[in-house]
Motif scaffolding. Structure first.
Motif, PDB file in Angstrom:
ATOM      1  N   LEU A 190     -59.874   5.913  59.948  1.00 14.14           N
ATOM      2  CA  LEU A 190     -59.592   7.007  60.869  1.00 14.14           C
ATOM      3  C   LEU A 190     -58.927   8.206  60.189  1.00 14.14           C
ATOM      4  O   LEU A 190     -59.372   9.348  60.335  1.00 14.14           O
ATOM      5  CB  LEU A 190     -58.689   6.520  61.999  1.00 14.14           C
ATOM      6  N   LEU A 191     -57.845   7.934  59.484  1.00 16.20           N
ATOM      7  CA  LEU A 191     -57.096   9.039  58.900  1.00 16.20           C
ATOM      8  C   LEU A 191     -57.927   9.819  57.891  1.00 16.20           C
ATOM      9  O   LEU A 191     -57.931  11.046  57.888  1.00 16.20           O
ATOM     10  CB  LEU A 191     -55.812   8.510  58.247  1.00 16.20           C
ATOM     11  N   SER A 192     -58.640   9.096  57.049  1.00 15.74           N
ATOM     12  CA  SER A 192     -59.470   9.783  56.060  1.00 15.74           C
ATOM     13  C   SER A 192     -60.571  10.579  56.740  1.00 15.74           C
ATOM     14  O   SER A 192     -60.904  11.686  56.325  1.00 15.74           O
ATOM     15  CB  SER A 192     -60.080   8.773  55.078  1.00 15.74           C
ATOM     16  N   GLY A 193     -61.111  10.023  57.809  1.00 15.15           N
ATOM     17  CA  GLY A 193     -62.164  10.732  58.549  1.00 15.15           C
ATOM     18  C   GLY A 193     -61.624  11.989  59.202  1.00 15.15           C
ATOM     19  O   GLY A 193     -62.270  13.032  59.218  1.00 15.15           O
ATOM     20  N   ALA A 194     -60.380  11.880  59.751  1.00 15.96           N
ATOM     21  CA  ALA A 194     -59.787  13.044  60.403  1.00 15.96           C
ATOM     22  C   ALA A 194     -59.467  14.130  59.391  1.00 15.96           C
ATOM     23  O   ALA A 194     -59.635  15.319  59.644  1.00 15.96           O
ATOM     24  CB  ALA A 194     -58.514  12.625  61.146  1.00 15.96           C
ATOM     25  N   GLU A 195     -58.987  13.710  58.199  1.00 15.68           N
ATOM     26  CA  GLU A 195     -58.625  14.683  57.184  1.00 15.68           C
ATOM     27  C   GLU A 195     -59.841  15.400  56.614  1.00 15.68           C
ATOM     28  O   GLU A 195     -59.772  16.559  56.225  1.00 15.68           O
ATOM     29  CB  GLU A 195     -57.856  13.981  56.053  1.00 15.68           C
ATOM     30  N   SER A 196     -60.970  14.693  56.562  1.00 17.61           N
ATOM     31  CA  SER A 196     -62.162  15.298  55.973  1.00 17.61           C
ATOM     32  C   SER A 196     -62.901  16.219  56.927  1.00 17.61           C
ATOM     33  O   SER A 196     -63.806  16.930  56.534  1.00 17.61           O
ATOM     34  CB  SER A 196     -63.120  14.195  55.503  1.00 17.61           C
ATOM     35  N   ALA A 197     -62.513  16.178  58.221  1.00 20.29           N
ATOM     36  CA  ALA A 197     -63.179  17.036  59.202  1.00 20.29           C
ATOM     37  C   ALA A 197     -62.836  18.490  58.912  1.00 20.29           C
ATOM     38  O   ALA A 197     -61.681  18.885  58.896  1.00 20.29           O
ATOM     39  CB  ALA A 197     -62.736  16.656  60.618  1.00 20.29           C
ATOM     40  N   ALA A 198     -63.837  19.289  58.657  1.00 21.09           N
ATOM     41  CA  ALA A 198     -63.601  20.677  58.265  1.00 21.09           C
ATOM     42  C   ALA A 198     -64.083  21.616  59.360  1.00 21.09           C
ATOM     43  O   ALA A 198     -64.727  21.224  60.312  1.00 21.09           O
ATOM     44  CB  ALA A 198     -64.318  20.972  56.957  1.00 21.09           C
ATOM     45  N   GLY A 199     -63.789  22.904  59.162  1.00 19.64           N
ATOM     46  CA  GLY A 199     -64.277  23.908  60.091  1.00 19.64           C
ATOM     47  C   GLY A 199     -63.285  24.200  61.195  1.00 19.64           C
ATOM     48  O   GLY A 199     -62.206  23.645  61.269  1.00 19.64           O
ATOM     49  N   GLY A 200     -63.669  25.148  62.080  1.00 20.56           N
ATOM     50  CA  GLY A 200     -62.793  25.557  63.157  1.00 20.56           C
ATOM     51  C   GLY A 200     -62.930  24.666  64.368  1.00 20.56           C
ATOM     52  O   GLY A 200     -63.405  23.546  64.289  1.00 20.56           O
ATOM     53  N   VAL A 201     -62.518  25.218  65.501  1.00 20.11           N
ATOM     54  CA  VAL A 201     -62.556  24.478  66.749  1.00 20.11           C
ATOM     55  C   VAL A 201     -63.319  25.296  67.774  1.00 20.11           C
ATOM     56  O   VAL A 201     -63.219  26.524  67.820  1.00 20.11           O
ATOM     57  CB  VAL A 201     -61.124  24.169  67.247  1.00 20.11           C
ATOM     58  N   ASP A 202     -64.096  24.620  68.611  1.00 20.75           N
ATOM     59  CA  ASP A 202     -64.782  25.263  69.716  1.00 20.75           C
ATOM     60  C   ASP A 202     -63.772  25.379  70.857  1.00 20.75           C
ATOM     61  O   ASP A 202     -63.475  24.390  71.533  1.00 20.75           O
ATOM     62  CB  ASP A 202     -65.995  24.412  70.129  1.00 20.75           C
ATOM     63  N   TRP A 203     -63.229  26.588  71.041  1.00 14.23           N
ATOM     64  CA  TRP A 203     -62.153  26.746  72.014  1.00 14.23           C
ATOM     65  C   TRP A 203     -62.625  26.514  73.446  1.00 14.23           C
ATOM     66  O   TRP A 203     -61.831  26.113  74.313  1.00 14.23           O
ATOM     67  CB  TRP A 203     -61.515  28.128  71.876  1.00 14.23           C
ATOM     68  N   GLY A 204     -63.890  26.761  73.706  1.00 10.33           N
ATOM     69  CA  GLY A 204     -64.410  26.458  75.035  1.00 10.33           C
ATOM     70  C   GLY A 204     -64.330  24.977  75.338  1.00 10.33           C
ATOM     71  O   GLY A 204     -63.891  24.556  76.410  1.00 10.33           O
ATOM     72  N   MET A 205     -64.730  24.147  74.370  1.00  9.03           N
ATOM     73  CA  MET A 205     -64.663  22.703  74.547  1.00  9.03           C
ATOM     74  C   MET A 205     -63.223  22.198  74.534  1.00  9.03           C
ATOM     75  O   MET A 205     -62.887  21.223  75.211  1.00  9.03           O
ATOM     76  CB  MET A 205     -65.472  22.001  73.455  1.00  9.03           C
TER      77      MET A 205
END
Length: 457
Positions: A190-205
């Protein structure tokens, strides 16, 4: 007057929506903590945490949305609960000054639909868990067994529900704590997966995820005082508010974050199949926990649905109304099916479309309308007009499977902020109308006063 109910648990509650007599008042504010903790300590809350991940958010932003939505929504639920000791009756019938007789009947119908909807959603998940344990058991027998068990709790009423919730908060709390440990131990990446998530956030979602968590909390507001109306009238509002707030917010944030964590594994099967795969050798105890955990909230849905039916003016005993509510809920899902995640998301959002503007009126009436206006007088037009205006103004901001407003679609990225808007507009409009109405009333009384009396003033 002779006491007939008091704190008796194994006796059918004799009162309905009428004000609870002073001699029957009992209990302490702290019992609201275990009630709201136990009612939200279930797989439905856990499943709500999935939705931020389903919307495409990273784990970090899904968790942030969960925290924000629950902290905000819990404030309103706690307020709805805290007024119960002084009101001494369910909140919607108690808002007759603001909405009038016709308005209360209409709102009570919506509340009945609300409770039947919750019962149906909960029963679907409970039946799934039951059939996982006993695969040979048919859908309808499993549904019948769970419905009857729910009926028995709701028929006994207020004291039995509080006592049942108290013990379930301990038993189910321990089971869900064990499930938390097991779930986290099964998610080493989990932690490694969360850390590797790149990019911004869809503020609408992101806003939509906040909306879901917020809607989950405020969906209980119409029944908030149902479970505090027996408390002594001298119960401090702050204590009732705090007990309710801590009970509902702590457990929801805990289980929804747990849901978000487990959702990162992906859910390509049904929720109970996924649950069984996650829990491994502990599947059967965990599924038993799922079934038991859903019982308190099911009982509350049946009990409050019965009170809503009485508030509509349907002539029947409280316990009979509870049985009818349970029967309708079971009948609605007797054929099962549906895309659960999408249906559940839109069910939560649709609830907020009427609850939010209703809250704007009723809370303003309780806390800011100081006029000694008799409850049975007036048509309730200030509340009804404010309510309708709030809903109409919020329509362009709505976003659901049934309808997406042009502003939500074109400018908000699918985010739904209609509940915030409708609540704010409704509250402000109601306060303006009441202030103007009281000013006109004061001028009329002054004009009618005798000249001598006016001079003496």
């Amino acid at each position: 007057m002779e006491k007939v109910y008091e704190e008796k648990v194994l006796e059918v509650e004799p009162f309905g929506i009428e004000p609870i007599p002073k001699q029957e008042r009992h209990g302490r504010a702290r019992q609201l903590f275990t009630l709201w903790f136990a009612s939200n300590l279930n797989v439905v809350t856990w499943f709500t945490g999935f939705l931020g991940i389903e919307f495409g958010l990273s784990l970090k932003y899904a968790v942030l949305a969960i925290i924000i939505g629950n902290l905000l929504g819990g404030v309103l639920l706690a307020l709805a609960s805290a007024v119960g000791p002084q009101l001494g009756r369910p909140l919607i019938p108690g808002s007759r000054r603001a909405f009038g007789k016709v308005g209360v009947v209409g709102l009570s119908f919506l509340n009945l639909v609300n409770n039947i909807g919750w019962l149906a959603v909960n029963l679907v998940l409970a039946v799934m868990a039951f059939r996982k344990i006993v695969p040979s058991l048919g859908y309808h027998p499993a549904l019948l067994i769970l419905t009857v068990a729910t009926m028995l709790i709701a028929v006994y009423g207020y004291n039995f529900i509080h006592t049942f919730a108290h013990w379930m908060s301990i038993v189910i709390g321990a089971l869900f704590l064990a499930m938390t440990v097991i779930s986290v131990s099964n998610l080493p990446h989990l932690l490694s997966g969360a850390e590797s998530a790149a990019g911004g956030v869809d503020w609408g979602m992101f806003i939509l995820a906040v909306a879901v968590a917020f809607s989950y909390q405020i969906s209980y507001c119409p029944i908030g005082s149902d479970y505090s109306r027996y408390l002594p009238e001298s119960t401090p509002r702050v204590k009732a508010w705090l007990a309710t707030y801590l009970g509902c917010v702590t457990v929801c944030i805990w289980l929804e974050i747990l849901g978000a964590l487990t959702a990162t594994l992906g859910m390509h099967a049904g929720p109970m199949d996924f649950f069984a795969r996650l829990m491994g050798v502990f599947t059967v105890p965990a599924l038993i926990a799922v079934i038991l955990s859903i019982m308190p909230i099911n009982a509350m849905a049946v009990y409050s649905g019965g009170l809503a039916a009485l508030a509509m003016g349907i002539p029947m005993k409280r316990w009979v109304a509870a049985l009818v509510t349970a029967g309708i809920g079971a009948l609605l899902i007797s054929f099962g099916g549906g895309h659960l995640a999408e249906t559940y998301k839109n069910f939560l959002l649709l609830l907020s479309y009427w609850i939010a503007p209703w809250l704007g009126v009723v809370l303003c009436d309780i806390f800011f309308n100081r006029q000694p206006e008799a409850e049975r007088n007036g048509s309730g037009w200030p509340g009804i007009v404010s309510f309708i205006c709030g809903v109409v103004i919020s329509i362009p901001f709505m976003s659901s499977v049934l309808y997406t407003g042009p502003i939500a679609r074109n400018y908000l990225g699918g985010a739904d902020i209609s509940y915030f808007l409708s609540m704010t507009v409704t509250a402000l409009l109601y306060l303006i109308i009441i202030k103007a109405k009281n000013a006109v009333k004061k001028e009329t009384l002054t004009a009618r006063a005798p000249v001598g009396a006016a001079g003496m003033e």
